[in-house]
Design an enzyme around this catalytic site. Structure first.
Site, short mmCIF file in Angstrom:
data_model
loop_
_atom_site.label_atom_id
_atom_site.label_comp_id
_atom_site.label_asym_id
_atom_site.label_seq_id
_atom_site.Cartn_x
_atom_site.Cartn_y
_atom_site.Cartn_z
N CYS A 2 -4.51 -7.51 4.65
CA CYS A 2 -6.05 -7.33 4.51
C CYS A 2 -6.40 -5.72 4.60
O CYS A 2 -5.82 -5.02 5.18
CB CYS A 2 -6.71 -7.92 5.72
SG CYS A 2 -6.63 -9.43 5.91
N ARG A 27 -3.42 -4.70 -0.55
CA ARG A 27 -3.33 -5.06 0.90
C ARG A 27 -3.56 -6.81 0.96
O ARG A 27 -3.21 -7.26 2.19
CB ARG A 27 -3.97 -4.55 1.83
CG ARG A 27 -3.63 -3.04 1.90
CD ARG A 27 -4.68 -2.35 2.92
NE ARG A 27 -4.24 -2.86 4.17
CZ ARG A 27 -3.57 -1.81 5.01
NH1 ARG A 27 -3.01 -0.80 4.45
NH2 ARG A 27 -3.16 -2.02 6.21
N TRP A 74 -6.11 -11.37 2.96
CA TRP A 74 -4.85 -12.14 2.82
C TRP A 74 -4.89 -13.11 3.99
O TRP A 74 -4.55 -12.80 5.11
CB TRP A 74 -3.61 -11.30 3.07
CG TRP A 74 -2.28 -11.52 2.51
CD1 TRP A 74 -1.87 -11.65 1.19
CD2 TRP A 74 -1.68 -12.31 3.40
NE1 TRP A 74 -0.52 -12.36 1.49
CE2 TRP A 74 -0.26 -12.75 2.66
CE3 TRP A 74 -1.43 -12.63 4.75
CZ2 TRP A 74 0.79 -13.30 3.04
CZ3 TRP A 74 -0.20 -13.19 5.51
CH2 TRP A 74 0.71 -13.48 4.52
N ASN A 100 -8.99 -6.91 10.71
CA ASN A 100 -7.64 -6.98 10.09
C ASN A 100 -6.60 -7.17 11.32
O ASN A 100 -6.99 -6.27 12.09
CB ASN A 100 -7.33 -5.68 9.48
CG ASN A 100 -5.76 -5.72 8.73
OD1 ASN A 100 -5.22 -6.70 8.68
ND2 ASN A 100 -5.43 -4.78 8.21
N GLY A 101 -5.75 -8.27 11.24
CA GLY A 101 -4.85 -8.26 12.52
C GLY A 101 -5.10 -9.77 12.87
O GLY A 101 -5.48 -10.84 12.29
N GLU A 480 18.38 -5.73 -4.54
CA GLU A 480 16.87 -5.02 -4.93
C GLU A 480 16.33 -5.65 -6.11
O GLU A 480 15.38 -6.08 -6.31
CB GLU A 480 17.01 -3.59 -4.85
CG GLU A 480 15.77 -2.77 -5.29
CD GLU A 480 14.47 -3.48 -4.45
OE1 GLU A 480 14.43 -3.90 -3.63
OE2 GLU A 480 13.48 -2.67 -5.05
N LYS A 484 13.01 -7.76 -6.96
CA LYS A 484 11.97 -7.54 -7.88
C LYS A 484 11.52 -8.63 -8.88
O LYS A 484 10.51 -8.87 -9.11
CB LYS A 484 12.35 -6.47 -8.78
CG LYS A 484 12.36 -4.98 -8.12
CD LYS A 484 11.00 -4.31 -7.80
CE LYS A 484 10.57 -4.95 -6.38
NZ LYS A 484 11.04 -3.91 -5.24
N GLU A 487 9.80 -11.77 -7.23
CA GLU A 487 8.39 -11.27 -6.46
C GLU A 487 7.40 -11.09 -7.71
O GLU A 487 6.14 -11.45 -7.53
CB GLU A 487 8.51 -10.25 -5.56
CG GLU A 487 8.61 -8.82 -5.86
CD GLU A 487 8.40 -7.85 -4.90
OE1 GLU A 487 7.77 -8.04 -4.03
OE2 GLU A 487 9.09 -6.80 -5.17
N HIS A 503 33.66 -17.98 -3.96
CA HIS A 503 33.41 -18.66 -3.02
C HIS A 503 32.21 -19.48 -2.99
O HIS A 503 31.45 -20.19 -1.82
CB HIS A 503 33.17 -17.66 -1.45
CG HIS A 503 34.48 -17.04 -1.31
ND1 HIS A 503 35.65 -17.34 -0.96
CD2 HIS A 503 34.62 -15.63 -1.84
CE1 HIS A 503 36.61 -16.60 -0.79
NE2 HIS A 503 36.25 -15.38 -1.53
N LYS A 602 0.77 -5.97 0.22
CA LYS A 602 1.75 -4.86 0.04
C LYS A 602 2.11 -4.41 1.68
O LYS A 602 3.27 -4.08 1.68
CB LYS A 602 0.75 -3.64 -0.31
CG LYS A 602 1.49 -2.46 -0.31
CD LYS A 602 2.58 -2.22 -1.51
CE LYS A 602 3.16 -1.02 -1.71
NZ LYS A 602 4.43 -1.01 -2.84
O1 M6R Z 1 5.89 -0.87 3.71
P1 M6R Z 1 7.48 -1.42 4.02
O2 M6R Z 1 8.21 -0.58 3.20
O3 M6R Z 1 7.81 -1.60 5.25
O4 M6R Z 1 7.52 -2.79 3.22
C1 M6R Z 1 8.52 -3.52 3.41
C2 M6R Z 1 8.56 -4.73 2.72
O5 M6R Z 1 7.63 -5.65 2.83
C3 M6R Z 1 8.58 -4.29 1.11
O6 M6R Z 1 9.42 -3.65 0.61
C4 M6R Z 1 8.33 -5.68 0.25
O7 M6R Z 1 9.84 -6.23 0.07
C5 M6R Z 1 8.01 -5.33 -1.10
N1 M6R Z 1 7.10 -6.24 -1.64
C6 M6R Z 1 9.11 -5.31 -1.86
O8 M6R Z 1 8.78 -4.94 -3.52
#
Ligand code: M6R
Length: 607
Positions: A2, A27, A74, A100-101, A480, A484, A487, A503, A602
């Site tokens: 949010c 956010r 969110w 927010n929270g 990683e 990507k 997501e 395995h 985010k």
């Molecule tokens: O802001 P942060 O780096 O702490 O965030 C960690 C994860 O939430 C963040 O890397 C998330 O996995 C991204 N969507 C990856 O692209």
């Protein structure tokens, strides 16, 4: 999770709120709303969907005024509906809040205080709006303070009341809020991005603080309700960094930012003559550095995968036992941490709830805790006893790209700084640094293959599943890359260490199950090659990430992405870019919303 934005001044507030929400949309983006205080009335408009929907809706409504608050949501409590969108009101429509929270004790508050109140939404926030309404006796500051004294949970909160038209109350506990100080005007937001175009002077609220913002003044009170003096800080990021600059998406722009911003992570932080790094933010004497017997990387998501690369770097350069731990697991185990442990809390946003809780636990146990953070002034940056800003600039796409490479570069510098205390010679340190200084140009060579990578995404677009394979330092790269792809393109993709294939995962392989293998020329090259041959024997298609000049690889597959050669430790800085571009193009080709993938936000500021 949010985003909140608010403004009080002389300008027309609606465009400021809408453009501020666009900046904060990363956010959260399932619903949004604005409220404007004008002529003794507060008017609000809410809508389900992205900010564009709200921007369209407000056009048909008469919303004038120069004081207002807004929110992009969110969902946590309650589904995605207009009723659940913020701003929320009490029984009357003269008090509005955006929050927010999470209000953890909202059921209890409802039972104890809200008899006779009618609630319209399923949110915890609406309970807080009614509570403030109950305590309101002509002074919004007092009402908010009284209400918050009853609350258990976290909040970034802004509130307005029709009876006090030139006032916004802002409060923070666990969810960030920043106040921008302009000429006879103030901004308030979840981070600095909505105010970059207007002011560089900001005040970061600390937990427990409540601000009373009027046209004439900014007063801040601590948890004991005593006035506190806060420093005005200067933000270095500029507005242009937060624009797409001609790219179709923020993510593509941020991928292409990497050759530039990695220089900012390195600049002024090394000495070639001494073959070492000097990260001043480490804030440790040589004696304290010698006391470190173990290193722990704490982070989530992409930052965790950067931490895994950091583990390889620390083990190899500094010879220190190093673990990377998912922060959400660490905080609920009984981790072995003591005063000889150095903990890095790694985070782009600096607000990730699990990373924050984990670092607090590590601090409690007496570790040295340092931050590797992008957002200046963020909570993690402020709660660690030192650390380094990675200087990636604003990262607005939900999928992290440039923050990852800058985290990796920063951790490698830290590992070198520790390595020079014992096993790394000046010459080796100098060689590593020289190789690191060549990385920006080599990144450009990877980016130059954008079209080739796009054509591979086109070729593989109909496959529903895939495996990414890497070994050694390229195993975290595979993890990683797979994150990507999942997501943003929603293609099911899992990453495995090459040695693990036999395995179990090899059972998945078939002509409709492609594998992307990272087979660059390093000490594990032959091992990866065996993996690729085993895959081909199962007739699974293979894309290979190979080192420029390795022509033999063409015998294995026609789908090769060539990467310039570099030292093994630095390979993640280049190999990852190819995987970022592949995920990006796959998402575009499949018609997905690249910058705002479904269900994600985010900064994950709730558990
Ligand atoms: O802001 P942060 O780096 O702490 O965030 C960690 C994860 O939430 C963040 O890397 C998330 O996995 C991204 N969507 C990856 O692209």
């Amino acid at each position: 999770m949010c985003g909140i934005v608010g403004y009080i001044g002389k300008k027309e507030v609606l465009p400021i709120l809408i453009s501020g929400l666009r900046r904060l949309e990363y956010r959260g983006y399932d619903s949004a709303g604005v409220a404007i205080s004008h002529a003794g009335k507060v008017k609000k408009i809410k809508s389900v969907g992205k900010i564009d929907v709200l921007a369209e809706k407000v056009k048909s409504v008469d919303l004038v005024g120069s004081v207002g608050i807004a929110h992009t949501r969110w969902a946590t409590h309650g589904g995605v509906t207009e009723e659940n969108a913020h701003p929320h009101i009490g029984c009357q429509d003269d008090l509005v809040i955006c929050h927010n929270g999470i209000i953890e004790n909202y059921r209890e508050l409802k039972e104890n205080f809200l008899k006779g109140h009618t609630l319209r939404s399923q949110t915890d926030t609406e309970v807080l709006a009614h509570l403030i309404e109950i305590f309101y006796e002509g002074d919004l500051l007092k009402a908010v303070q009284k209400a918050l004294a009853e609350v258990r949970g976290t909040y970034g909160l802004v509130a307005m009341h029709a009876a006090e038209p030139n006032k916004i109350i802002a409060a923070r506990l666990g969810s960030p809020l920043v106040i921008g100080v302009g000429e006879n005007e103030y901004y308030v937001a979840s981070d600095t991005s909505p105010m970059l175009a207007h002011t560089k002077n900001v005040v970061f609220l600390d937990d427990g603080e409540v601000a009373e913002i009027t046209l004439e003044s900014l007063k801040i009170y601590n948890v004991e309700q005593k006035a506190v003096d806060k420093n005005i800080e200067k933000i270095e990021w500029d507005e242009a960094q937060a624009e797409k600059q001609g790219f179709d998406h923020f993510m593509l722009k941020e991928i292409f930012d990497q050759p530039t911003v990695i220089k900012d992570a390195i600049r002024g932080r090394y000495s070639l003559d001494e073959g070492t790094a000097h990260l001043g933010g480490l804030n440790m004497t040589d004696e304290q550095m010698h006391q470190v017997k173990r290193v722990v990387m704490l982070a989530c998501g992409t930052a965790y995968y950067a931490g895994l690369v950091g583990k390889y770097a620390f083990e190899r350069l500094a010879g220190l036992p190093t673990e990377a731990d998912v922060a959400s697991e660490f905080r609920y185990r009984d981790p072995i941490i003591d005063k000889h442990t150095l903990v890095f809390a790694i985070s782009q946003s600096g607000e990730t709830a699990d990373t924050l809780a984990a670092l607090r636990e590590a601090k409690r146990k007496g570790a040295f805790v340092r931050g590797v953070v992008n957002v200046v002034g963020s909570t993690i940056a402020r709660e660690t006893d030192g650390g380094t800003y990675i200087h990636a600039g604003p990262e607005l796409a939900v999928a992290s790209s440039k923050a990852y490479t800058n985290m990796v570069a920063t951790l490698i510098l830290y590992a070198l700084q520790f390595g020079r205390l014992n096993r790394v010679s000046v010459a080796t340190g100098e060689r590593l640094l020289n190789a690191l200084l060549e990385i920006p140009e080599k990144m450009k060579l990877v980016l130059a293959q954008n079209d080739k990578i796009k054509s591979l995404a086109e070729k593989y677009k109909s496959y529903k599943n895939c495996i990414y394979l890497g070994r050694g330092i390229n195993f975290p790269v595979a993890l990683e890359g797979a994150l990507k792809l999942k997501e943003i393109s929603y293609v099911h993709c899992e990453a495995f260490a090459g040695g693990e294939m036999k395995h179990g995962p090899i059972a998945l392989l078939a002509p409709d199950f492609p594998v992307l293998a990272i087979m660059t020329k390093n000490q594990l090259y032959e091992k990866m090659r065996s993996n690729v041959e085993e895959i081909l024997a199962r007739k699974a298609p293979v894309i290979i990430i190979a080192t420029q000049g390795d022509d033999e690889v063409k015998e294995l597959s026609e789908d090769v992405i060539y990467i310039p050669p570099t030292m093994e430790l630095l390979e993640p800085l280049l190999n990852t870019i190819a995987l970022q571009l592949y995920a990006y193009h796959m998402a575009v080709i499949l018609g997905k919303d690249v910058d705002r993938p479904r269900n994600l936000a985010k900064s994950v500021t709730v558990e």
